[in-house]
Design a protein around this motif. Structure first.
Motif, PDB file in Angstrom:
ATOM      1  N   UNK A 196       0.822  -1.221   0.000  1.00 52.85           N
ATOM      2  CA  UNK A 196       0.000   0.000   0.000  1.00 52.85           C
ATOM      3  C   UNK A 196       0.851   1.264   0.000  1.00 52.85           C
ATOM      4  N   UNK A 197       2.157   1.119   0.148  1.00 52.51           N
ATOM      5  CA  UNK A 197       3.039   2.275   0.086  1.00 52.51           C
ATOM      6  C   UNK A 197       3.873   2.478   1.329  1.00 52.51           C
ATOM      7  N   UNK A 198       4.523   3.644   1.383  1.00 55.11           N
ATOM      8  CA  UNK A 198       5.410   4.023   2.480  1.00 55.11           C
ATOM      9  C   UNK A 198       4.572   4.552   3.645  1.00 55.11           C
ATOM     10  N   UNK A 250       2.481   7.351  -3.737  1.00 55.90           N
ATOM     11  CA  UNK A 250       3.093   8.394  -4.565  1.00 55.90           C
ATOM     12  C   UNK A 250       3.354   9.630  -3.704  1.00 55.90           C
ATOM     13  N   UNK A 251       4.628   9.983  -3.530  1.00 55.78           N
ATOM     14  CA  UNK A 251       4.985  11.127  -2.680  1.00 55.78           C
ATOM     15  C   UNK A 251       6.043  11.974  -3.382  1.00 55.78           C
ATOM     16  N   UNK A 252       5.659  12.705  -4.420  1.00 52.53           N
ATOM     17  CA  UNK A 252       6.644  13.490  -5.164  1.00 52.53           C
ATOM     18  C   UNK A 252       7.193  14.667  -4.363  1.00 52.53           C
ATOM     19  N   UNK A 282       7.223  17.203   0.610  1.00 57.79           N
ATOM     20  CA  UNK A 282       6.640  16.236  -0.314  1.00 57.79           C
ATOM     21  C   UNK A 282       5.122  16.334  -0.274  1.00 57.79           C
ATOM     22  N   UNK A 283       4.513  16.066  -1.425  1.00 58.01           N
ATOM     23  CA  UNK A 283       3.063  15.916  -1.509  1.00 58.01           C
ATOM     24  C   UNK A 283       2.743  14.439  -1.353  1.00 58.01           C
ATOM     25  N   UNK A 284       1.727  14.112  -0.569  1.00 54.04           N
ATOM     26  CA  UNK A 284       1.359  12.714  -0.345  1.00 54.04           C
ATOM     27  C   UNK A 284       0.085  12.407  -1.123  1.00 54.04           C
ATOM     28  N   UNK A 285       0.222  11.545  -2.123  1.00 57.33           N
ATOM     29  CA  UNK A 285      -0.907  11.218  -2.997  1.00 57.33           C
ATOM     30  C   UNK A 285      -1.060   9.713  -3.122  1.00 57.33           C
ATOM     31  N   UNK A 286      -2.237   9.301  -3.550  1.00 48.28           N
ATOM     32  CA  UNK A 286      -2.551   7.870  -3.659  1.00 48.28           C
ATOM     33  C   UNK A 286      -2.268   7.186  -2.323  1.00 48.28           C
ATOM     34  N   UNK A 287      -2.997   7.613  -1.299  1.00 50.50           N
ATOM     35  CA  UNK A 287      -2.754   7.153   0.057  1.00 50.50           C
ATOM     36  C   UNK A 287      -3.946   6.398   0.626  1.00 50.50           C
ATOM     37  N   UNK A 288      -3.662   5.631   1.676  1.00 56.13           N
ATOM     38  CA  UNK A 288      -4.669   4.877   2.410  1.00 56.13           C
ATOM     39  C   UNK A 288      -4.481   5.138   3.891  1.00 56.13           C
ATOM     40  N   UNK A 289      -5.559   5.507   4.587  1.00 55.32           N
ATOM     41  CA  UNK A 289      -5.482   5.688   6.034  1.00 55.32           C
ATOM     42  C   UNK A 289      -5.403   4.314   6.688  1.00 55.32           C
TER      43      UNK A 289
END
Length: 210
Positions: A101-103, A152-154, A195-202
């Motif tokens: 699910x990401x970082x 996604x955290x550009x 960084x912007x935090x996108x495509x995230x899950x709580x």
């Protein structure tokens, strides 16, 4: 002693001072900021590392982790930038936790939630250090920590002190957070990478496993 001071004292005794925290022996290097024409601002004699890969000027600080006492309300610009660039845990400096699910990230304002328009200067965390981050960070303590898994955290911009040229002199306008594509960024002396935090899950941090 108040609750915050008590928590911080326990963390110091346990050797759990976050990697990005600034120590009292790490003071800013008093170097004048000067105009550099179309390049914006700079130092009279710049050194490697004074600018990032986008050409933005960075604050100079003494680098002496462990010297003095930790200042939990502040971060060291070099270590914050290093952790954000390489997605390292803000507490231990090792790679942050990642799954399908990401970082793993902790952000403030748990009651408000998170928007794709928001940016953060807080580096991610590993699972082992997530609890320490909640206790040690004044911002997360005061506003509540929201745990996110981020795919996604550009890199989005920088935060620091903004200047404005007026004739042959510079006027300090105070703190500002600017995107890299903002033309004013060449007049910013950066202190934190954002960084912007996108495509995230709580996620429920208490249910995450190591």
């Amino acid at each position: 002693m108040n609750d915050n001071s008590d928590n911080e004292s326990r963390l110091v005794r346990a050797g759990l001072v976050p990697y990005i925290v600034r120590w009292s022996g790490e003071r800013p290097v008093r170097t004048p900021v000067v105009t550099k024409g179309r390049s914006g601002i700079g130092y009279p004699n710049e050194r490697p590392g004074d600018r990032d890969e986008r050409g933005v000027l960075w604050s100079r600080y003494v680098h002496a982790p462990g010297e003095g006492v930790p200042e939990f309300g502040g971060v060291h610009p070099y270590r914050q930038r290093h952790a954000m660039r390489h997605l390292l845990c803000q507490v231990c400096g090792e790679p942050a936790d990642r799954d399908d699910r990401g970082v793993l990230w902790l952000v403030g304002d748990a009651g408000r939630g998170w928007s794709d328009e928001d940016v953060t200067g807080h580096p991610p965390v590993c699972l082992r250090c997530a609890g320490t981050a909640r206790r040690a960070c004044p911002y997360l303590r005061s506003r509540g920590a929201l745990a996110l898994r981020v795919r996604n955290a550009p890199l989005a911009g920088v935060s620091g002190t903004l200047y404005e040229p007026r004739g042959r002199s510079l006027v300090c306008l105070g703190p500002a957070t600017l995107a890299y594509d903002d033309p004013r960024v060449r007049y910013l002396k950066a202190a934190q990478l954002m960084r912007a935090l996108r495509d995230w899950t709580v996620v429920d941090l208490d249910r995450q496993t190591t």
